[in-house]
Design a protein around this motif. Structure first.
Motif, short mmCIF file in Angstrom:
data_model
loop_
_atom_site.label_atom_id
_atom_site.label_comp_id
_atom_site.label_asym_id
_atom_site.label_seq_id
_atom_site.Cartn_x
_atom_site.Cartn_y
_atom_site.Cartn_z
N ALA A 131 0.82 -1.22 0.00
CA ALA A 131 0.00 0.00 0.00
C ALA A 131 0.85 1.26 0.00
CB ALA A 131 -0.93 0.00 1.21
N ASP A 132 2.13 1.12 0.40
CA ASP A 132 2.98 2.31 0.52
C ASP A 132 4.29 2.11 -0.23
OD1 ASP A 132 1.28 3.74 2.56
OD2 ASP A 132 1.72 1.90 3.65
N ASP A 133 4.96 3.21 -0.52
CA ASP A 133 6.27 3.14 -1.18
C ASP A 133 7.28 2.49 -0.25
OD1 ASP A 133 5.46 4.30 -3.52
OD2 ASP A 133 5.90 6.34 -2.85
N LEU A 134 8.02 1.54 -0.80
CA LEU A 134 8.96 0.79 0.03
C LEU A 134 10.26 1.55 0.22
CD1 LEU A 134 8.38 -2.78 -1.49
CD2 LEU A 134 7.43 -1.81 0.60
N ALA A 135 10.85 1.35 1.39
CA ALA A 135 12.12 2.01 1.70
C ALA A 135 13.25 0.99 1.80
CB ALA A 135 12.00 2.80 3.00
N SER A 136 13.03 -0.09 2.53
CA SER A 136 14.10 -1.08 2.70
C SER A 136 13.50 -2.46 2.90
CB SER A 136 14.99 -0.71 3.88
OG SER A 136 14.24 -0.78 5.07
N ILE A 137 14.33 -3.46 2.60
CA ILE A 137 13.87 -4.84 2.76
C ILE A 137 14.95 -5.63 3.49
CG2 ILE A 137 12.33 -4.93 0.77
CD1 ILE A 137 14.58 -6.13 -0.87
N PRO A 138 14.54 -6.62 4.29
CA PRO A 138 15.55 -7.45 4.96
C PRO A 138 16.19 -8.40 3.95
CG PRO A 138 13.35 -8.27 5.41
CD PRO A 138 13.17 -7.02 4.61
N ASN A 139 17.23 -9.04 4.36
CA ASN A 139 17.89 -10.00 3.48
C ASN A 139 17.89 -11.38 4.15
OD1 ASN A 139 19.31 -11.09 1.41
ND2 ASN A 139 21.31 -10.38 2.13
N PRO A 140 17.19 -12.38 3.62
CA PRO A 140 16.40 -12.32 2.41
C PRO A 140 15.00 -11.79 2.71
CG PRO A 140 16.37 -14.54 3.27
CD PRO A 140 17.26 -13.74 4.19
N ALA A 141 14.44 -11.12 1.74
CA ALA A 141 13.08 -10.60 1.90
C ALA A 141 12.04 -11.64 1.53
CB ALA A 141 12.91 -9.36 1.04
N ILE A 142 12.47 -12.58 0.68
CA ILE A 142 11.51 -13.57 0.20
C ILE A 142 12.23 -14.91 0.05
CG2 ILE A 142 11.91 -12.96 -2.23
CD1 ILE A 142 8.89 -13.22 -2.67
N THR A 143 11.63 -15.97 0.56
CA THR A 143 12.25 -17.30 0.48
C THR A 143 11.24 -18.30 -0.08
OG1 THR A 143 11.65 -17.66 2.79
CG2 THR A 143 13.92 -16.99 2.35
N PHE A 144 11.78 -19.38 -0.65
CA PHE A 144 10.93 -20.36 -1.33
C PHE A 144 11.19 -21.76 -0.79
CE2 PHE A 144 11.26 -16.85 -4.18
CZ PHE A 144 10.08 -16.81 -4.90
N SER A 145 10.18 -22.56 -0.88
CA SER A 145 10.33 -23.98 -0.62
C SER A 145 9.60 -24.73 -1.73
CB SER A 145 9.75 -24.34 0.74
OG SER A 145 9.80 -25.72 0.94
N PRO A 146 10.31 -25.52 -2.56
CA PRO A 146 11.76 -25.73 -2.60
C PRO A 146 12.51 -24.45 -2.93
CG PRO A 146 10.69 -26.63 -4.56
CD PRO A 146 9.60 -26.24 -3.63
N PRO A 147 13.80 -24.41 -2.53
CA PRO A 147 14.57 -23.16 -2.65
C PRO A 147 14.69 -22.67 -4.09
CG PRO A 147 15.72 -24.78 -1.30
CD PRO A 147 14.58 -25.49 -1.95
N VAL A 148 14.68 -21.38 -4.23
CA VAL A 148 14.87 -20.72 -5.53
C VAL A 148 15.85 -19.58 -5.33
CG1 VAL A 148 13.76 -19.40 -7.39
CG2 VAL A 148 12.49 -21.24 -6.25
N SER A 149 16.86 -19.53 -6.15
CA SER A 149 17.79 -18.40 -6.04
C SER A 149 17.40 -17.34 -7.07
CB SER A 149 19.23 -18.85 -6.26
OG SER A 149 19.35 -19.45 -7.53
N GLY A 150 17.63 -16.09 -6.69
CA GLY A 150 17.25 -15.00 -7.59
C GLY A 150 17.59 -13.66 -6.96
N THR A 151 17.16 -12.61 -7.61
CA THR A 151 17.45 -11.26 -7.11
C THR A 151 16.14 -10.57 -6.72
OG1 THR A 151 17.37 -10.45 -9.36
CG2 THR A 151 19.54 -10.96 -8.48
N THR A 152 16.22 -9.82 -5.63
CA THR A 152 15.04 -9.09 -5.15
C THR A 152 15.27 -7.60 -5.36
OG1 THR A 152 14.81 -10.78 -3.47
CG2 THR A 152 13.49 -8.80 -3.18
N SER A 153 14.26 -6.93 -5.86
CA SER A 153 14.38 -5.48 -6.06
C SER A 153 13.07 -4.81 -5.65
CB SER A 153 14.69 -5.17 -7.53
OG SER A 153 13.66 -5.68 -8.35
N ILE A 154 13.17 -3.53 -5.34
CA ILE A 154 11.96 -2.77 -5.01
C ILE A 154 11.85 -1.57 -5.93
CG2 ILE A 154 11.71 -3.48 -2.61
CD1 ILE A 154 13.18 -0.97 -1.74
N ASP A 155 10.64 -1.27 -6.31
CA ASP A 155 10.38 -0.12 -7.17
C ASP A 155 9.04 0.47 -6.76
OD1 ASP A 155 10.33 1.77 -9.15
OD2 ASP A 155 9.76 0.37 -10.73
#
Lengths: 366, 457
Positions: B58-82
């Motif tokens: 609902a609001d403009d993002l400022a920062s995200i933790p690391n990792p911000a998103i995790t998968f099961s089964p694991p998936v590697s990738g890059t996280t970005s905010i816009d």
């Protein structure tokens, strides 16, 4: 204690009434005041700016450009406000002539809570914006309106009236902004009205001889027949309205000059960068509301353009604080209240609005 | 100055209000950050394996933790905010026909101070990738067809284009297909437009860009899924030959189209955008090579190349594979080479001069390259070969010299390759689309006639 306060207030009102009687017998002229001197000073500055042609090219171009902007903004504010001041003055004139002091004494409650409630809803009887409300309030005080009623009316009427209700509804529809605007305005005006119940009118209001308010001398124009009296009473109301209008116009002019100056020479674009910050957005919008001095009948449409960028609390603060206090209305308050009271009438709405708007942003998420 | 009882009351209230304001500010934001939309949605059943996970707040993002998103089964990738959107872009496509659980971590914070107060968990299921191809037809317009890789379901027509489709490209998330098609009866003869359709067959065609005086072709998606680059050949007057190809932008949100390069004389064809969206490679006839244009800083790298075919980007966007003509003492061959965009160095990975290698395609994990191989200057059909990413361990997947193999495409899970083939022994051979299992080498026909196969992930 309460009885004592009421007695004191009643006594004060009677004293004011006595003063009113003494002033209503003569034509009143606005006395030369500090405000007039300020006008002279500002006029001098304007003349200097006009003759700035002798200055170096860059500075002259800058001043020419700014002066043009300044003039446009000043005329925008002034022309927008004048009809409402005229309407308020007309209401004031008719109150002066047609509303009897006994009517107010009999029908307007004097106990704190009912008095503040009455004041908060009086906008539906006298639908005036922040420019028109000042002369009306001033006139009502002269007719013996209890202090809390007038204060609550002064702060709430620019919003709590049918015209602004319609414009806010058209701009935002029925939703949190419309409800919030009315709820907050009522709450703040009511609370401040209650606070002013503890004040003595003579400590708060300017003495009648300073305000120059009164009725023109009617001895020579009042006919003896009843029909003729009605016509002449109407004429008297209009003459009184004109007197009120001229008296309050100087404050409006000074306020408009100041507001135009602030808008011309202070970069407001910086404020727009705080749109999403819970606290700074509220401060930014309140500063904008104070500086821009937009009439409450149209401010909802301007606020709408901020709605997608600024927090809900800040948009509400713009719509609540602006109609209560802005540069021009603060100047106009000086025509009614003592300077210290004007300071209170700026501080209290400011802090109440700031508190509630920040609380909304941080806790309610409207 | 005389201080009255009323003044005292006022200043007490003012002090109280200031204190309350400070207290409210100090207590900070008591509201959680609200999630407006999850993509793919909760329990979505047929999710593309190439999907980019997106969460809209609902609001403009400022920062995200690391990792911000995790998968099961694991998936590697890059996280970005816009703005209000968090995007997770997997390095490789997701596994087909698999249940995924996604956990969005608490602590994601917005510019207004709101934070995601607790983890958000949801599931989705990836679909089995399908095969898309163009089915040529002498009587009816050529259309896009869809087929199941198992071959158990009869291919069905997906597009409903009133005119023949010449080229198409699947959007990065697999939800849409952009294609170029010759103009319909109402248009000017010889021109072609850019169209858009949903990859599930709904809204089977939508005219995206009418090109009344040009041939618009070879659409190429940007990773954001909002923009295309395409080739445009202007036709100066009706009936005249088309001009030289130039590259153009097409914004799907606004419909605006404009040249990629301000220099109108700069030619380009076969545009390919790197997987990370930072580079545009294209064949530059003027420069006799491949231009690598950096979108970020506007610089270009020229890679000399006489072959003039499209390059293939490694999934990490660091290396391109391409074919080029090599000559030595009046003998020629076609070799493959890798060009590293960081070091700007090139390395030949073909085994000697006597080969005709072409059409290199990186595997989804970037560890292998499939390519076409034949003996240089021979009449044999091109075969499918595999090699490691460094050029080592080159082995054939097919061994039928009568069959010519081209247009290879890896399945998202890297287990299959689809391709187009011709039988060189037939006089009027029709193109067909086949699939090969990399492990077993088993092949299977998908459709005939069929060409330009690609995966719908």
């Amino acid at each position: 204690m309460k009885t004592t306060d009421l007695d004191a207030q009643r006594s004060s009102s009677e004293n004011l009434e006595g003063k009113e009687r003494s002033t209503e017998t003569a034509v009143s002229y606005p006395s030369s005041s500090r405000a007039v001197n300020i006008i002279r000073l500002l006029t001098g500055v304007l003349v200097l700016l006009i003759f700035a042609g002798v200055l170096p090219g860059d500075i002259r171009y800058f001043l020419d450009d700014k002066l043009q902007t300044y003039t446009t903004i000043f005329l925008g504010i002034f022309i927008e406000a004048v009809p409402f001041l005229l309407a308020g003055s007309l209401v004031s004139g008719f109150i002066a002539v047609f509303i009897d002091r006994d009517m107010i004494t009999n029908y307007v409650p004097r106990r704190a809570v009912p008095a503040a409630l009455t004041g908060a809803l009086m906008g539906f009887v006298f639908p005036v914006c922040e420019c028109g409300v000042v002369p009306v309030t001033r006139r009502l005080y002269k007719k013996g309106l209890p202090l809390p009623v007038g204060i609550t009316f002064l702060l709430s009427a620019p919003v709590i009236n049918p015209i602004v209700l319609a414009s806010t509804y058209v701009a935002f529809g029925f939703g949190p902004i419309l409800i919030g605007r009315y709820l907050l305005t009522f709450l703040i005006a009511f609370t401040i009205g209650i606070i002013f119940h503890f004040a003595k009118p003579e400590d708060v209001l300017r003495p009648a001889e300073e305000t120059g308010i009164g009725l023109v001398n009617t001895c020579n124009i009042m006919p003896t027949s009843t029909e003729g009296q009605s016509k002449q009473r109407g004429l008297l109301a209009i003459i009184t309205a004109a007197d009120d209008f001229l008296d309050m116009s100087r404050y409006l002019i000074i306020g408009s000059l100041l507001a135009a100056g602030m808008q011309t020479f202070i970069a407001q674009g910086i404020l727009l960068g705080f749109g999403s910050d819970s606290t700074l957005s509220v401060i930014a919008m309140m500063v904008l509301a104070f500086v821009m001095s937009i009439c409450s009948t149209v401010d909802a449409f301007l606020a709408l353009s901020f709605a997608n960028v600024f927090t809900t609390g800040s948009v509400l603060s713009f719509l609540v604080f602006g109609p209560m206090v802005d540069i021009k209305s603060a100047l106009m308050f000086l025509g009614v209240f003592r300077r210290r009271t004007v300071l209170y009438l700026i501080l209290l709405p400011l802090l109440f609005t700031l508190l509630i708007a920040i609380f909304i942003n941080l806790n309610l998420g409207l | 100055m005389k201080i009255s009882r009323f003044d005292t009351i006022i200043w007490s209230i003012v002090s109280l209000l200031v204190g309350l304001i400070l207290l409210v500010i100090l207590l900070g934001n008591q509201l959680g950050l609200e999630v407006l939309q999850l993509r793919p949605g909760l329990d979505a059943a047929t999710v593309s394996t190439k999907i980019h996970i997106q969460v809209t707040f609902a609001d403009d993002l400022a920062s995200i933790p690391n990792p911000a998103i995790t998968f099961s089964p694991p998936v590697s990738g890059t996280t970005s905010i816009d703005g209000k959107t968090l995007t997770f872009q997997p390095v490789t496509p997701l596994q087909p026909n698999t249940d995924y659980q996604v956990i969005l971590s608490e602590g994601i914070s917005a510019e207004n101070g709101r934070r995601l107060k607790e983890d958000i968990t949801w599931q989705f299921h990836t679909s089995q990738p399908q095969i898309l191809f163009i089915k040529p037809d002498e009587n009816d317009p050529e259309q896009i067809y869809i087929a199941d890789p198992s071959g158990t379901i009869v291919p069905k027509q997906l597009s409903q284009s009133p005119s023949s489709i010449k080229a198409f490209a699947v959007s990065p998330d697999g939800s849409r297909i952009a294609y170029s098609a010759t103009t319909s009866e109402s248009g000017q003869a010889g021109t072609s437009d850019i169209w858009l359709m949903n990859s599930d067959g709904s809204d089977a065609y939508l005219l995206l860009l009418p090109c009344v005086d040009a041939i618009c072709s070879n659409p190429e998606w940007l990773p954001d899924g909002h923009r295309l680059i395409y080739e445009r050949r202007q036709i100066p007057v009706p009936g005249a030959a088309a001009g030289n190809p130039r590259l153009y932008w097409l914004d799907l949100l606004t419909g605006e189209t404009k040249p990629v390069f301000a220099d109108s004389q700069r030619l380009g064809l076969f545009p390919v955008v790197s997987p990370d969206g930072k580079w545009l490679s294209f064949v530059s006839p003027q420069d006799m090579g491949i231009q690598l244009y950096n979108f970020d800083d506007g610089t270009s790298i020229l890679v000399p190349n006489r072959m003039g075919t499209a390059v293939n980007w490694r999934p990490d966007s660091q290396t391109i594979a391409m074919a080029d003509i090599v000559t030595q003492e009046q003998v020629w061959g076609i070799n493959l080479s890798l060009f590293d965009v960081n070091t700007e160095t090139s390395v030949n990975i073909s085994e000697g001069m006597q080969v005709d290698d072409s059409g290199p395609v990186w595997s989804p994990d970037g560890q292998q390259i499939a390519f076409g191989h034949k003996i240089a200057r021979s009449a044999m059909g091109r075969q499918i070969w595999l090699m490691n990413a460094d050029g080592s361990h080159q082995i054939p997947l097919t061994d039928d010299t009568d069959i010519h193999h081209i247009n290879f495409a890896w399945s998202p899970d890297g287990q299959f390759i689809i391709y187009q083939r011709y039988n060189l022994e037939e006089l009027y051979a029709q193109p067909s689309v086949w699939i090969i299992d990399i492990q077993s080498g088993e092949t299977m026909e998908i459709a005939t006639p069929a060409m330009q196969p690609t995966w719908l992930p």
